[in-house]
Design an enzyme around this catalytic site. Structure first.
Site, short mmCIF file in Angstrom:
data_model
loop_
_atom_site.label_atom_id
_atom_site.label_comp_id
_atom_site.label_asym_id
_atom_site.label_seq_id
_atom_site.Cartn_x
_atom_site.Cartn_y
_atom_site.Cartn_z
N HIS A 145 27.30 55.69 20.18
CA HIS A 145 26.96 54.47 20.93
C HIS A 145 28.23 53.93 21.56
O HIS A 145 29.28 53.89 20.92
CB HIS A 145 26.34 53.45 19.96
N CYS A 175 21.56 48.04 19.33
CA CYS A 175 22.39 49.19 19.71
C CYS A 175 21.95 50.48 19.01
O CYS A 175 22.25 51.57 19.48
CB CYS A 175 23.85 48.92 19.38
N ASN A 200 28.82 48.35 27.52
CA ASN A 200 27.87 48.58 26.43
C ASN A 200 26.47 48.20 26.92
O ASN A 200 26.19 47.03 27.16
CB ASN A 200 28.29 47.71 25.23
N1 COA Z 1 39.35 37.74 27.96
C1 COA Z 1 40.51 37.21 27.47
N2 COA Z 1 40.64 36.79 26.20
C2 COA Z 1 39.59 36.90 25.39
C3 COA Z 1 38.38 37.43 25.82
C4 COA Z 1 38.28 37.85 27.16
N3 COA Z 1 37.14 38.38 27.65
N4 COA Z 1 37.50 37.43 24.80
C5 COA Z 1 38.14 36.90 23.75
N5 COA Z 1 39.40 36.57 24.10
C6 COA Z 1 40.44 35.99 23.27
C7 COA Z 1 39.86 35.22 22.12
O1 COA Z 1 39.55 33.89 22.51
C8 COA Z 1 40.96 35.28 21.09
O2 COA Z 1 41.93 34.36 21.47
P1 COA Z 1 42.82 33.57 20.34
O3 COA Z 1 43.56 34.65 19.62
O4 COA Z 1 43.68 32.68 21.14
O5 COA Z 1 41.81 32.88 19.47
C9 COA Z 1 41.54 36.66 21.32
O6 COA Z 1 41.18 37.03 22.67
C10 COA Z 1 40.97 37.70 20.39
O7 COA Z 1 41.77 38.81 20.54
P2 COA Z 1 41.74 40.00 19.52
O8 COA Z 1 41.52 39.50 18.12
O9 COA Z 1 42.91 40.85 19.76
O10 COA Z 1 40.42 40.75 19.98
P3 COA Z 1 39.91 42.10 19.38
O11 COA Z 1 40.97 43.11 19.38
O12 COA Z 1 39.15 41.84 18.11
O13 COA Z 1 38.84 42.53 20.49
C11 COA Z 1 36.49 42.58 20.89
C12 COA Z 1 37.72 41.70 20.71
C13 COA Z 1 35.31 41.68 21.09
C14 COA Z 1 36.70 43.45 22.15
C15 COA Z 1 36.33 43.49 19.65
O14 COA Z 1 36.36 42.69 18.49
C16 COA Z 1 35.04 44.26 19.65
O15 COA Z 1 34.81 45.11 20.50
N6 COA Z 1 34.18 44.06 18.66
C17 COA Z 1 32.93 44.79 18.56
C18 COA Z 1 31.96 44.20 19.50
C19 COA Z 1 30.75 45.05 19.70
O16 COA Z 1 30.84 46.24 19.85
N7 COA Z 1 29.60 44.42 19.74
C20 COA Z 1 28.39 45.07 20.04
C21 COA Z 1 27.78 45.67 18.86
S1 COA Z 1 27.76 47.36 18.83
#
Ligand code: COA
Length: 337
Positions: A264, A119, A294
């Protein structure tokens, strides 16, 4: 010493739009979850042709973005003496995509270099272009960020945390030596922290494995990207803000001088948290994640190209580009447009 000015931008995204609703056919997810957690509404994924391959390669997308940037810059392809291609997804294991661009654009043996900084690739690429120009190694550099993410994603519920976030696309910038006082890349900062390398990665194929990939690795899904989403999220916000502060200080500017922040596009919540912590009004923070997701190394050059065309980025503006990603790597550029 000449500075590196961005004199043209371009981008290309696949025609196929994949909405959040479309994803529910493959995995247990919902438009509501994806929109709330990431701000993404749709992304572009390359079609798969009858031969079982994407209808365009990554390099072909990059070349289309590059042609648009070259036309925008009002130069000829022959003026380019160096290509820097940022991607975490080269079309083949080796060589990198830069050499395919040399061929597709007919650049008559211009230098070609790939940057594997995920990224953060475009930020590193722009810093490298600036260094090449200041050192007199090159005068006109084509910096491309491009990715095909869609073919790596695990579209089952197992892979949903990653799969809903990523899209395909490419963006390009023509960077040229400029003697115009105050114009160009004013400062760059680059960082990494390898102890988090395994927290956002795609493991296979691996050079340390004879044959590079085994049926067991495929069964375990090691050819799909994986991450610790909440760890990435927390580090990203902190490092984005640190890098912005650092690059402003290095370039002798203040946050109040910034006309546009082009972060980004990882997650709308990250973008908003960074904008608000930096005290920037929402209209000074660019976002297009809702329509592209992304696209890793491509998000910043696509955003720059769109910001120019929307009239939000004009000559004389002070711009900060900032990124964080796998590695972990992060960095920022301060640019007088
Ligand atoms: N649809 C529905 N549920 C989903 C899901 C999806 N696509 N992906 C994950 N879940 C579930 C998980 O299984 C988890 O369930 P559980 O609580 O029963 O275990 C739950 O949702 C996680 O929710 P939450 O902790 O509220 O998620 P979050 O607020 O941390 O958001 C991301 C998750 C991935 C969107 C967030 O962490 C993120 O954007 N991280 C950075 C990722 C990134 O930018 N990566 C690239 C590098 S720059």
């Amino acid at each position: 010493m000449p500075r590196a000015a961005i004199i043209g931008t371009g981008f290309h995204v696949p025609e196929r739009v994949v909405t959040n609703e479309d994803l529910t056919a493959w995995m247990d997810t919902s438009d509501e979850w994806i929109t709330q957690r990431s701000g993404i509404k749709e992304r572009r994924w390359l079609e798969i042709g009858p031969d079982g391959r994407t209808v365009e390669s990554g390099a072909e997308m990059g070349a289309r973005a590059a042609r648009m940037a070259i036309e925008d810059a009002g130069i000829e392809p022959a003026d380019i003496d160096q290509i820097i291609y940022a991607t975490l997804n080269p079309d083949v294991f080796f060589p990198g995509n830069g050499v395919f661009i040399e061929d597709l654009l007919g650049l008559k043996t211009a230098g070609a270099m790939d940057i594997r900084n995920q990224c953060t690739g475009f930020v590193y690429g722009l810093a490298a272009a600036d260094g090449f120009i200041q050192a007199g190694i090159a005068r006109t550099v084509l910096v491309i960020g491009g990715e095909i993410q869609s073919t790596a994603l695990d579209l089952s519920t197992r892979g949903r945390e990653m799969a809903v976030l990523f899209g395909d696309g490419a963006g390009a910038a023509v960077v040229q030596a400029s003697d115009e006082p105050g114009r160009g890349v004013l400062a760059s900062v680059l960082h990494s922290q390898g102890r988090f390398a395994l927290d956002l990665m795609l493991r296979s194929p691996e050079a340390v494995v004879p044959g590079r990939i085994t049926p067991e690795h495929l069964a375990q899904g090691q050819h799909h990207p994986t991450m610790d989403g909440s760890l990435v999220f927390k580090h990203a916000i902190r490092r984005f803000c640190e890098a912005i502060d650092e690059v402003l200080e290095k370039g002798g500017a203040a946050i109040g001088d910034v006309d546009l922040l082009v972060p980004h596009q990882a997650n709308q919540r990250i973008t908003e948290a960074v904008g608000s912590r930096m005290g920037l009004a929402p209209e000074k923070v660019f976002s297009n994640i809702a329509k592209y997701g992304n696209t890793t190394a491509a998000t910043i050059p696509i955003a720059l190209a769109e910001a120019v065309r929307e009239g939000r980025l004009r000559r004389g503006h002070l711009v900060v580009t900032v990124a964080f990603g796998s590695g972990f790597t992060w960095g920022a550029n301060l640019i007088r447009w």
